[in-house]
Design an enzyme around this catalytic site. Structure first.
Site, PDB file in Angstrom:
ATOM      1  N   THR A  51     -49.498  -3.923  57.104  1.00  0.00           N
ATOM      2  CA  THR A  51     -48.526  -3.973  55.967  1.00  0.00           C
ATOM      3  C   THR A  51     -47.987  -2.972  55.311  1.00  0.00           C
ATOM      4  O   THR A  51     -48.062  -2.872  54.087  1.00  0.00           O
ATOM      5  CB  THR A  51     -49.391  -5.216  54.988  1.00  0.00           C
ATOM      6  OG1 THR A  51     -50.597  -4.533  54.707  1.00  0.00           O
ATOM      7  CG2 THR A  51     -49.498  -6.360  55.601  1.00  0.00           C
ATOM      8  N   GLU A  73     -51.368   1.796  47.129  1.00  0.00           N
ATOM      9  CA  GLU A  73     -51.613   1.863  48.666  1.00  0.00           C
ATOM     10  C   GLU A  73     -50.604   2.102  49.609  1.00  0.00           C
ATOM     11  O   GLU A  73     -50.837   2.820  50.766  1.00  0.00           O
ATOM     12  CB  GLU A  73     -52.655   0.528  48.911  1.00  0.00           C
ATOM     13  CG  GLU A  73     -53.172   0.566  50.310  1.00  0.00           C
ATOM     14  CD  GLU A  73     -53.857  -0.906  50.726  1.00  0.00           C
ATOM     15  OE1 GLU A  73     -55.138  -0.724  50.283  1.00  0.00           O
ATOM     16  OE2 GLU A  73     -53.363  -1.820  51.057  1.00  0.00           O
TER      17      GLU A  73
END
Length: 314
Positions: free
Chosen positions: A205, A263
């Protein structure tokens, strides 16, 4: 036997201990010889293509490493952010850190919070101290997450460069459940995401929009790293966090927010600046979601069960 009925051999224990210590000092540690033709693990990847070790149980001798780091007299900083209701996780986090994190080494806990009065007092081992650093809260949890990069970068310059040798940056809603020690320390380390360690890069992702500074194309990427546990030497962490903050601000100027916030930027940075050590998912696990597969010999740093919406929105 002496007149009291106690074995005389017990009185020789201090002398025996001293003799053993002298042997260790003058002749070195005694440990099993490494076997060139016997790999430490056959079931997992233990070395990246750029020759960074991947740390799994069975791939290191902690006694050797402890001695090497004790000779350097290192101090490790552990940063954790406890904003709003996340302060409730601090007691378990700190208590389990005292039991499992860098045992036998100097540690500074840096607690960033908007509620300093709610930070629990936890008994600490000798050579360890807690520093509470007050910072403002934020309306959204995403903003708290992304501001970590700016704050860590700033405090690297303000104090971390003077106070510690290594920084470990962790999430607060976790607990240490087994040994986490100097085997993780390196110039720059990242931790494999427990949900993607066996996946192909196409499934990661990553941020896939080319307009974002965190963009990674479908045909690129080594691993997917978790934003909840990373670190390294203070200069390297300062470079990482400063670069991620600059990228976040550049995105913001164009009205973009990366899909997984800081992230996503961490993954972009670690693709361009390869970590010198990679931690296996032993160091970041969610037993409630993922169980305990046989490949995980130990679960070292694990998620605390929680209601995300209830915690994040208060």
């Amino acid at each position: 036997m002496d007149p009291t009925g106690k074995s005389k051999c017990r009185s020789h224990w201090p002398l025996t201990f001293l003799l053993v210590m002298c042997i260790l000092v003058f002749f070195g540690m005694v440990y099993p010889q490494p076997k060139v033709l016997t790999p430490s693990r056959k079931d997992v990847l233990v070395l990246t293509p750029w020759l960074a070790p991947i740390i799994w149980e069975g791939t290191f001798n902690i006694d050797i490493l402890n001695e090497q780091f004790r000779l350097q007299n290192v101090t490790v900083g552990l940063t954790v952010f406890a904003i709003k209701k996340y302060v409730v996780f601090l007691k378990l986090f700190l208590e389990t850190a005292e039991e499992h994190f860098m045992v036998g080494h100097n540690v500074n806990y840096y607690i960033f919070t908007d509620r300093p009065a709610d930070v629990p007092q936890v008994p600490l081992r000798p050579g360890r101290r807690m520093v509470v650093l007050q910072i403002p809260g934020a309306a959204r949890w995403q903003d708290v997450s992304m501001r970590r990069m700016e704050i860590i970068s700033s405090f690297c310059a303000q104090r971390f460069l003077r106070e510690v040798d290594f920084l470990v940056c962790a999430d607060s809603d976790m607990r240490f459940s087994d040994h986490v020690g100097v085997e993780i320390l390196s110039s720059l380390f990242g931790t494999l995401h427990p949900g993607f360690y066996g996946a192909n890069r196409e499934a990661f992702t990553y941020e896939r929009r080319p307009q974002s500074q965190a963009y990674i194309p479908q045909d690129q990427g080594d691993f997917y790293y978790m934003g909840a546990f990373f670190g390294g030497s203070v200069p390297e962490v300062q470079r990482l966090t400063a670069a991620c903050h600059q990228a976040i601000m550049a995105d913001r100027a164009h009205g973009i927010e990366a899909v997984w916030h800081d992230e996503s930027h961490l993954n972009r940075y670690l693709l361009d600046h390869k970590p010198t050590k990679v931690l296996s998912p032993e160091y970041m696990w969610d037993k409630q979601l993922l169980g305990w597969p046989p490949i995980m010999k130990k679960l070292r740093f694990v998620a605390v069960p929680k209601n995300h919406q209830k915690i994040r929105n208060r």
